[in-house]
Design a protein around this motif. Sequence first.
Motif, PDB file in Angstrom:
ATOM      1  N   GLY A 290       0.799  -1.227   0.000  1.00 57.76           N
ATOM      2  CA  GLY A 290       0.000   0.000   0.000  1.00 57.76           C
ATOM      3  C   GLY A 290       0.823   1.264   0.000  1.00 57.76           C
ATOM      4  N   MET A 291       2.070   1.163  -0.451  1.00 60.22           N
ATOM      5  CA  MET A 291       2.963   2.318  -0.401  1.00 60.22           C
ATOM      6  C   MET A 291       2.452   3.520  -1.188  1.00 60.22           C
ATOM      7  SD  MET A 291       6.757   2.400  -1.859  1.00 60.22           S
ATOM      8  CE  MET A 291       7.900   3.662  -1.408  1.00 60.22           C
ATOM      9  N   LEU A 292       1.773   3.262  -2.313  1.00 65.47           N
ATOM     10  CA  LEU A 292       1.308   4.375  -3.137  1.00 65.47           C
ATOM     11  C   LEU A 292      -0.203   4.577  -3.005  1.00 65.47           C
ATOM     12  CD1 LEU A 292       3.462   3.744  -6.335  1.00 65.47           C
ATOM     13  CD2 LEU A 292       3.879   5.325  -4.453  1.00 65.47           C
ATOM     14  N   ASN A 435      -0.456   3.675 -11.943  1.00 61.88           N
ATOM     15  CA  ASN A 435      -1.664   4.497 -11.791  1.00 61.88           C
ATOM     16  C   ASN A 435      -1.713   5.150 -10.414  1.00 61.88           C
ATOM     17  OD1 ASN A 435      -3.540   4.710 -14.030  1.00 61.88           O
ATOM     18  ND2 ASN A 435      -3.578   2.467 -13.985  1.00 61.88           N
ATOM     19  N   GLN A 436      -1.342   4.402  -9.410  1.00 61.11           N
ATOM     20  CA  GLN A 436      -1.359   4.979  -8.058  1.00 61.11           C
ATOM     21  C   GLN A 436      -0.310   6.077  -7.935  1.00 61.11           C
ATOM     22  OE1 GLN A 436      -1.111   1.652  -5.173  1.00 61.11           O
ATOM     23  NE2 GLN A 436      -3.229   2.187  -4.743  1.00 61.11           N
ATOM     24  N   LEU A 437       0.850   5.881  -8.573  1.00 63.36           N
ATOM     25  CA  LEU A 437       1.892   6.904  -8.535  1.00 63.36           C
ATOM     26  C   LEU A 437       1.375   8.194  -9.182  1.00 63.36           C
ATOM     27  CD1 LEU A 437       4.779   7.811  -7.986  1.00 63.36           C
ATOM     28  CD2 LEU A 437       5.460   6.767 -10.142  1.00 63.36           C
ATOM     29  N   ILE A 438       0.692   8.039 -10.324  1.00 59.67           N
ATOM     30  CA  ILE A 438       0.125   9.214 -11.002  1.00 59.67           C
ATOM     31  C   ILE A 438      -0.896   9.901 -10.100  1.00 59.67           C
ATOM     32  CG2 ILE A 438      -1.307   9.932 -12.963  1.00 59.67           C
ATOM     33  CD1 ILE A 438       0.053   7.618 -14.549  1.00 59.67           C
ATOM     34  N   ASP A 439      -1.762   9.110  -9.474  1.00 56.34           N
ATOM     35  CA  ASP A 439      -2.779   9.701  -8.582  1.00 56.34           C
ATOM     36  C   ASP A 439      -2.126  10.497  -7.465  1.00 56.34           C
ATOM     37  OD1 ASP A 439      -4.831   8.546 -10.009  1.00 56.34           O
ATOM     38  OD2 ASP A 439      -4.987   6.784  -8.716  1.00 56.34           O
ATOM     39  N   ARG A 440      -1.100   9.916  -6.874  1.00 54.36           N
ATOM     40  CA  ARG A 440      -0.452  10.599  -5.738  1.00 54.36           C
ATOM     41  C   ARG A 440       0.225  11.884  -6.189  1.00 54.36           C
ATOM     42  NH1 ARG A 440      -2.896   6.733  -4.127  1.00 54.36           N
ATOM     43  NH2 ARG A 440      -4.436   8.387  -4.309  1.00 54.36           N
ATOM     44  N   LEU A 441       0.887  11.828  -7.356  1.00 54.86           N
ATOM     45  CA  LEU A 441       1.566  13.039  -7.824  1.00 54.86           C
ATOM     46  C   LEU A 441       0.546  14.122  -8.152  1.00 54.86           C
ATOM     47  CD1 LEU A 441       4.427  11.504  -9.990  1.00 54.86           C
ATOM     48  CD2 LEU A 441       4.648  12.685  -7.803  1.00 54.86           C
ATOM     49  N   LEU A 442      -0.588  13.704  -8.738  1.00 55.79           N
ATOM     50  CA  LEU A 442      -1.614  14.701  -9.067  1.00 55.79           C
ATOM     51  C   LEU A 442      -2.195  15.330  -7.797  1.00 55.79           C
ATOM     52  CD1 LEU A 442      -3.534  13.020 -12.022  1.00 55.79           C
ATOM     53  CD2 LEU A 442      -1.985  14.985 -12.120  1.00 55.79           C
ATOM     54  N   GLU A 443      -2.365  14.511  -6.767  1.00 57.59           N
ATOM     55  CA  GLU A 443      -2.866  15.056  -5.505  1.00 57.59           C
ATOM     56  C   GLU A 443      -1.884  16.059  -4.927  1.00 57.59           C
ATOM     57  OE1 GLU A 443      -5.085  11.087  -3.857  1.00 57.59           O
ATOM     58  OE2 GLU A 443      -3.401  11.898  -2.713  1.00 57.59           O
ATOM     59  N   LEU A 452       7.892   9.601  -1.271  1.00 56.08           N
ATOM     60  CA  LEU A 452       8.273   9.150  -2.608  1.00 56.08           C
ATOM     61  C   LEU A 452       9.664   9.631  -3.000  1.00 56.08           C
ATOM     62  CD1 LEU A 452       5.039   9.711  -4.708  1.00 56.08           C
ATOM     63  CD2 LEU A 452       6.035   7.559  -3.956  1.00 56.08           C
ATOM     64  N   ARG A 453      10.046  10.775  -2.469  1.00 58.49           N
ATOM     65  CA  ARG A 453      11.289  11.415  -2.891  1.00 58.49           C
ATOM     66  C   ARG A 453      12.456  10.430  -2.908  1.00 58.49           C
ATOM     67  NH1 ARG A 453      12.581  16.748  -3.041  1.00 58.49           N
ATOM     68  NH2 ARG A 453      10.736  17.389  -1.904  1.00 58.49           N
ATOM     69  N   GLY A 454      12.584   9.693  -1.783  1.00 59.60           N
ATOM     70  CA  GLY A 454      13.698   8.749  -1.679  1.00 59.60           C
ATOM     71  C   GLY A 454      13.606   7.644  -2.720  1.00 59.60           C
ATOM     72  N   GLN A 455      12.400   7.350  -3.177  1.00 63.75           N
ATOM     73  CA  GLN A 455      12.210   6.213  -4.067  1.00 63.75           C
ATOM     74  C   GLN A 455      12.284   6.613  -5.533  1.00 63.75           C
ATOM     75  OE1 GLN A 455      11.630   3.178  -2.826  1.00 63.75           O
ATOM     76  NE2 GLN A 455      11.514   3.851  -0.698  1.00 63.75           N
TER      77      GLN A 455
END
Length: 509
Positions: A290-292, A435-443, A452-455
């Motif tokens: 559930g990281m993203l 898709n989850q990465l995109i959602d998080r960045l959009l939020e 996320l920065r470290g990853q």
Amino acid sequence: MISHRLSAAALASIVLFPSLLRAEGAAPVTYNKDIAPIVYQNCAGCHRAGQIGPFALTDYASVKRRAKQMAEVTGDRTMPPWHADPGVVAYSNDRSLRPEQIALFAAWAEAGAPEGDPATAPALPAFPDGWQLGKPDQVATMAEAYTVPAEGKDIYRKFVMPMNLDRDTWVKAVEFRPGDPKVVHHILYYLDTSGKAREMDAKDPEPGFRGMSQSNGDFRYLGGWDVGTQPSELPFGLRWFIPKGSDLVVQIHYHPNGKETKDQSSVAFHYSDQPTARPWSIIPVPPHFGMLQGIDIPAGAKEHIEKASFVVPQDCEAFSVNAHAHYLGKRMEMTATFPDGTTKWMLKTSQWDFKWQEDYAFVEPIKLPKGTRLDVLMSYDNSADNPANPTTPPKRVVWGPSTTDEMGVITLAVMFDTKEQKEATHQALRVFLANQLIDRLLEGEDSTFGMLRGQLGGAGDKSMEAARRPLLALDFNGDAKLSEAERLPAIAFILKGPFIRNLGAIGFD
Ligand code: HEC
């Protein structure tokens, strides 16, 4: 902790089986005839010397002393530990008691815990000594003990355990033994065929080495162990593959517990002379613990809910299910909705307990035709009323690896007919993460981006705005969201980069 509670379950048992309490002429409930067979079968496996139960329940005197407490903990189903809700899904490793067995404990305590006729006493089963699965073919152990300090943050460390296999090997069971169970919280196994882990170990002056996901690209994920996991053999002739020359790398999560201690854990392997009967893998929903998912639980929230869904892209059969969260986790649920519209529970846990992270094995494999939707619901209690809450007063909690952070995933173990089906399923899981990465960045939530920065490797050096700009450029209709079609180039871009590949090792490769 235990007071005078006569739980609903115990009451129901007595109502259903009143004869146990006051049948005229019926044989009285005794230890030798009624209780010992249940205790030896369902309790003594853990409640005997050297096992995790806090006291032994292996003879009349010790069982009698606790007759009343046993009636209570069986009545409210605290014991035997089993956290799937009763009567929802049939699991082959279900260790909970049947109502008539619970009623026997209540009746026996009520009757003053009589011993009965010694001639009818059952013999104590011959329990395995040491390793629970019997004598292993190979044991790999940490080369040196690692000192875990009394205080401080959680520690994640990897240790190389050379296996020295001169041929490819199939393994049917793996059993982990923590050196000091008080501080070992959970572990993940990897196989490294590149020699990189040994190099990193050599560079680090202390036993083992640090480093989480960045280095995992070359490592193959083998499974894991949590507090409460009971070892068992893989079912249906399924096997793990261990290429010759692999090193076992064990990532251990230590949770300091107030006293300096040394840990030297080991892992036992049981080989198989047959290859795996079928390709198999896991479907974690949401992937990567559930990281993203954007888990962000306000301080004091009584029931914070997270949901995630995944459509199975290929026919497969599920054979077990497992849930993972930390101390705030409460409801952990997964259903499967089949292409014909019918829905079936995979797992329903209303009272998640961090201490017991089970693999719940289905009695029969469950066919999941292509197009089956898996829906996951996870709830978190971040209020002061949650006795397991590690933080007082409660604070806002987001996703993270420490026990005071949260996570959330429900994982199905599935088998396929072909390798292609397995690979296509992995690809769909990567798309899920993209898709989850995109959602998080959009939020553009700060907490998530900080994590996320470290990853993100190079991209993480940029500001959040800079990381979002290329995504927003794809928003052709200008609604500040990305439709399925608008996302495609972003997904392709993300899948080409190292981000998901690096994560892949701790999820489903
Ligand atoms: C899978 C392992 C396991 C099994 C099986 C098991 N127990 Fe336990 N039991 C434990 C552990 C561990 C504890 C310590 C409390 C905890 O960690 O939840 C415990 C605690 C207890 C306690 C003390 C409860 C308290 O609140 O102090 C009682 C009484 C008990 N068990 C009775 C039983 C009985 C009766 C059975 C069988 C019907 C049983 N247990 C089966 C592992 C087990």
